[in-house]
Design an enzyme around this catalytic site. Structure first.
Site, PDB file in Angstrom:
ATOM      1  N   SER A 132     -11.990   5.256   0.367  1.00 44.82           N
ATOM      2  CA  SER A 132     -11.475   6.576   0.729  1.00 44.82           C
ATOM      3  C   SER A 132     -10.652   6.464   2.004  1.00 44.82           C
ATOM      4  O   SER A 132     -11.206   6.396   3.102  1.00 44.82           O
ATOM      5  CB  SER A 132     -12.655   7.531   0.932  1.00 44.82           C
ATOM      6  OG  SER A 132     -12.207   8.721   1.520  1.00 44.82           O
ATOM      7  N   PHE A 133      -9.338   6.391   1.828  1.00 41.97           N
ATOM      8  CA  PHE A 133      -8.435   6.243   2.980  1.00 41.97           C
ATOM      9  C   PHE A 133      -7.576   7.495   3.180  1.00 41.97           C
ATOM     10  O   PHE A 133      -7.194   7.810   4.299  1.00 41.97           O
ATOM     11  CB  PHE A 133      -7.500   5.037   2.767  1.00 41.97           C
ATOM     12  CG  PHE A 133      -8.225   3.720   2.795  1.00 41.97           C
ATOM     13  CD1 PHE A 133      -8.343   3.004   3.969  1.00 41.97           C
ATOM     14  CD2 PHE A 133      -8.791   3.198   1.642  1.00 41.97           C
ATOM     15  CE1 PHE A 133      -9.011   1.793   3.997  1.00 41.97           C
ATOM     16  CE2 PHE A 133      -9.463   1.983   1.661  1.00 41.97           C
ATOM     17  CZ  PHE A 133      -9.571   1.284   2.842  1.00 41.97           C
ATOM     18  N   ALA A 139      -8.017  -4.954  -7.513  1.00 41.90           N
ATOM     19  CA  ALA A 139      -8.119  -4.624  -6.081  1.00 41.90           C
ATOM     20  C   ALA A 139      -9.474  -5.116  -5.560  1.00 41.90           C
ATOM     21  O   ALA A 139      -9.554  -6.042  -4.759  1.00 41.90           O
ATOM     22  CB  ALA A 139      -7.953  -3.119  -5.861  1.00 41.90           C
ATOM     23  N   LYS A 197       0.816  -1.235   0.000  1.00 47.63           N
ATOM     24  CA  LYS A 197       0.000   0.000   0.000  1.00 47.63           C
ATOM     25  C   LYS A 197       0.846   1.280   0.000  1.00 47.63           C
ATOM     26  O   LYS A 197       1.898   1.331   0.621  1.00 47.63           O
ATOM     27  CB  LYS A 197      -0.948   0.007   1.205  1.00 47.63           C
ATOM     28  CG  LYS A 197      -1.915   1.192   1.170  1.00 47.63           C
ATOM     29  CD  LYS A 197      -3.073   1.017   2.124  1.00 47.63           C
ATOM     30  CE  LYS A 197      -3.957   2.254   2.172  1.00 47.63           C
ATOM     31  NZ  LYS A 197      -4.595   2.602   0.896  1.00 47.63           N
ATOM     32  N   CYS A 231      -4.139   9.741  -6.668  1.00 51.20           N
ATOM     33  CA  CYS A 231      -5.100   9.446  -5.595  1.00 51.20           C
ATOM     34  C   CYS A 231      -6.153  10.546  -5.511  1.00 51.20           C
ATOM     35  O   CYS A 231      -5.814  11.713  -5.355  1.00 51.20           O
ATOM     36  CB  CYS A 231      -4.400   9.310  -4.244  1.00 51.20           C
ATOM     37  SG  CYS A 231      -5.598   8.926  -2.957  1.00 51.20           S
ATOM     38  N   GLY A 281     -11.654  -2.780 -12.434  1.00 49.10           N
ATOM     39  CA  GLY A 281     -12.808  -3.620 -12.737  1.00 49.10           C
ATOM     40  C   GLY A 281     -12.490  -5.029 -13.190  1.00 49.10           C
ATOM     41  O   GLY A 281     -13.312  -5.665 -13.844  1.00 49.10           O
TER      42      GLY A 281
HETATM   43  C1  LIG Z   1      -9.274  -0.764  -0.440  1.00 47.65           C
HETATM   44  C2  LIG Z   1      -8.560  -0.007  -1.512  1.00 47.65           C
HETATM   45  C3  LIG Z   1      -7.477   0.804  -1.187  1.00 47.65           C
HETATM   46  C4  LIG Z   1      -6.787   1.493  -2.183  1.00 47.65           C
HETATM   47  N1  LIG Z   1      -5.681   2.236  -1.857  1.00 47.65           N
HETATM   48  C5  LIG Z   1      -4.859   2.706  -2.854  1.00 47.65           C
HETATM   49  C6  LIG Z   1      -3.573   3.232  -2.563  1.00 47.65           C
HETATM   50  O1  LIG Z   1      -3.135   3.284  -1.405  1.00 47.65           O
HETATM   51  N2  LIG Z   1      -2.811   3.670  -3.598  1.00 47.65           N
HETATM   52  C7  LIG Z   1      -3.227   3.597  -4.921  1.00 47.65           C
HETATM   53  O2  LIG Z   1      -2.476   3.975  -5.833  1.00 47.65           O
HETATM   54  N3  LIG Z   1      -4.451   3.085  -5.212  1.00 47.65           N
HETATM   55  C8  LIG Z   1      -5.250   2.623  -4.223  1.00 47.65           C
HETATM   56  N4  LIG Z   1      -6.452   2.022  -4.537  1.00 47.65           N
HETATM   57  C9  LIG Z   1      -6.880   1.989  -5.964  1.00 47.65           C
HETATM   58  C10 LIG Z   1      -6.483   0.656  -6.619  1.00 47.65           C
HETATM   59  O3  LIG Z   1      -5.094   0.489  -6.677  1.00 47.65           O
HETATM   60  C11 LIG Z   1      -7.044   0.559  -8.058  1.00 47.65           C
HETATM   61  O4  LIG Z   1      -6.386   1.505  -8.876  1.00 47.65           O
HETATM   62  C12 LIG Z   1      -8.549   0.811  -8.142  1.00 47.65           C
HETATM   63  O5  LIG Z   1      -9.191   0.253  -7.015  1.00 47.65           O
HETATM   64  C13 LIG Z   1      -9.145   0.219  -9.411  1.00 47.65           C
HETATM   65  O6  LIG Z   1      -9.017  -1.185  -9.415  1.00 47.65           O
HETATM   66  P1  LIG Z   1     -10.239  -2.178  -9.053  1.00 47.65           P
HETATM   67  O7  LIG Z   1     -11.400  -1.785  -9.906  1.00 47.65           O
HETATM   68  O8  LIG Z   1      -9.707  -3.534  -9.316  1.00 47.65           O
HETATM   69  O9  LIG Z   1     -10.549  -1.966  -7.601  1.00 47.65           O
HETATM   70  C14 LIG Z   1      -7.193   1.368  -3.550  1.00 47.65           C
HETATM   71  C15 LIG Z   1      -8.297   0.555  -3.861  1.00 47.65           C
HETATM   72  C16 LIG Z   1      -8.978  -0.132  -2.866  1.00 47.65           C
HETATM   73  C17 LIG Z   1     -10.138  -0.995  -3.237  1.00 47.65           C
END
Ligand SMILES: Cc1cc2nc3c(=O)[nH]c(=O)nc-3n(C[C@H](O)[C@H](O)[C@H](O)COP(=O)(O)O)c2cc1C
Length: 389
Positions: free
Chosen positions: A152-153, A368, A101, A222, A347
């Site tokens: 949203s972290f 993710a 992360k 982000c 996705g």
């Molecule tokens: C729980 C969670 C935490 C995330 N934290 C970060 C992060 O710390 N840094 C980052 O670049 N992207 C973060 N993302 C975004 C993911 O890396 C990814 O780009 C985004 O979720 C799209 O992929 P997905 O549709 O497979 O979830 C986070 C996504 C999720 C679901």
């Protein structure tokens, strides 16, 4: 497990009526949104992801990414893998290219809980749809391959000495044909100029480099940080950050993580890639699509100031955007006649999605949201890929 729906079906078997209860459910997510970020960090990961069973491939890795040999080119992007324990579990389940992360040079608090909600979206989250409020809630009736969430972290981070020690353990848990990538971000601090902010990106990249991690990603996209904004749409900022970071990390390959660029931003995208290529080895896209999220009564769903009305949407509904970016990046790569790695994200919930991304030009594909609720996604994708070999 989250039960989505139960139904009763009946059929006649050997002259008698037999009743079958059908229960649709989601697996326990390895990052549990019902618990705080700190509880997840301390006690996670959860569910079958954490059962310790090692499902890694034994044959020789045959794919290549940035000069590293890897098994199935699939993994988990920066976000849900909070620490070395999460990374080790992901490697064991066969997620081969994974991100630790996003980390900062300084300790930084997490946004208020809840940090993850399901969002109700029919079909694609187009940019038009993302302007209107979406309804967020703690449950969904969509199945494993169809749902979307908001996260949203705000890029929380422990003190750098703490995460560096932990990241070293994550690096050590890499198996043959597996790759850990560090993700870093700059932090605006009191009195900082733009230059200082860009220097802080470079400083954090250097801290990551000291852990022995083989690849570092600059998180330029982000959407959940109130005052830092999304830097990837400023060519000057991206270039300055990449130059400074490269000076600090030497031969370690750098990636940049981008958000979605609209068709009107195509020239900007091309210019960014062309100008940063001397410093970077690849591009990861996309992050999330920001949208306002409200509860059923129409009130802001995530607590905190008005800056938290909008948060990043991810999961099935943003696949169109990730695929579109990968196709365009792949065309840019061909047009320039230069080689750089492309990681496709957004996705990916099934083997079919993985293949679509590979066809679009992604060298590595990551998930993710899909992986969080499906600990066996890497195994399913490996089977899909093998059945085509
Ligand atoms: C729980 C969670 C935490 C995330 N934290 C970060 C992060 O710390 N840094 C980052 O670049 N992207 C973060 N993302 C975004 C993911 O890396 C990814 O780009 C985004 O979720 C799209 O992929 P997905 O549709 O497979 O979830 C986070 C996504 C999720 C679901």
């Amino acid at each position: 497990m989250l039960i989505l729906e139960t139904s009763l079906r009946s059929r006649i078997v050997s002259g008698s009526r037999v009743y079958v209860i059908i229960i649709k459910m989601l697996q326990t997510p390895f990052y549990d949104p019902n618990k705080s970020y700190d509880e997840n960090d301390k006690s996670g990961p959860f569910g079958a992801f954490a059962d310790g069973k090692d499902l890694r491939a034994e044959e020789s890795p045959k794919y290549d990414f940035l000069g590293f040999k890897i098994h199935t080119p699939f993994g988990i992007p920066s976000g849900p893998l909070l620490n070395a324990k999460f990374c080790q579990s992901a490697f064991k389940k066969g997620f081969n290219v994974i991100h630790y992360k996003t980390r900062r040079s300084v300790k930084f608090p997490v946004n208020k809980w809840p940090n993850v909600l399901f969002v109700d979206i029919d079909g694609d989250l187009t940019l038009e749809k993302s302007k209107k409020p979406l309804i967020g809630s703690t449950t969904t009736n969509k199945d494993q391959t169809e749902f979307s969430i908001t996260n949203s972290f705000g890029n929380p981070s422990p003190d750098s000495r703490i995460w560096q020690e932990d990241m070293k353990k994550a690096v050590q848990s890499e198996g043959r044909g597996q790759l850990l990538i560090a993700s870093v971000v700059g932090t605006i601090q009191e009195g900082f100029s733009d230059e200082d902010y860009h220097d802080d990106f470079a400083k954090t990249a250097k801290l990551a480099n000291e852990t022995g991690v083989k690849v570092i990603e600059l998180n330029l996209s982000c959407p959940n940080v109130a005052n830092e904004g999304i830097v990837c749409y400023s060519k000057e900022a991206v270039l300055s950050i990449c130059k400074k970071a490269k000076e600090k990390v030497g031969n370690t390959p750098l990636l940049i993580k981008l958000g979605y660029f609209t068709k009107d931003q195509q020239q900007l995208l091309e210019d960014i890639i062309k100008d940063t290529l001397p410093y970077i080895a690849g591009v990861a896209a996309i992050n999330t699509i920001p949208a306002p999220v409200v509860d059923k009564g129409g009130k802001q769903a995530l607590p905190g100031g008005p800056a938290r009305l909008k948060s990043g949407i991810c999961g099935a509904s943003i696949k169109w955007a990730g695929l579109d970016m990968v196709k365009r990046l792949s065309e840019i790569r061909e047009g320039l006649g230069k080689n750089f790695g492309i990681i496709g994200v957004g996705g990916v919930m099934s083997g079919k999605d993985f293949l679509e991304y590979r066809k679009a030009g992604a060298d590595v594909v990551q998930s993710a949201t899909g992986a969080m609720w499906n600990p066996y996604l890497a195994q399913e994708i490996k089977k899909t890929l093998n059945s085509r070999d």
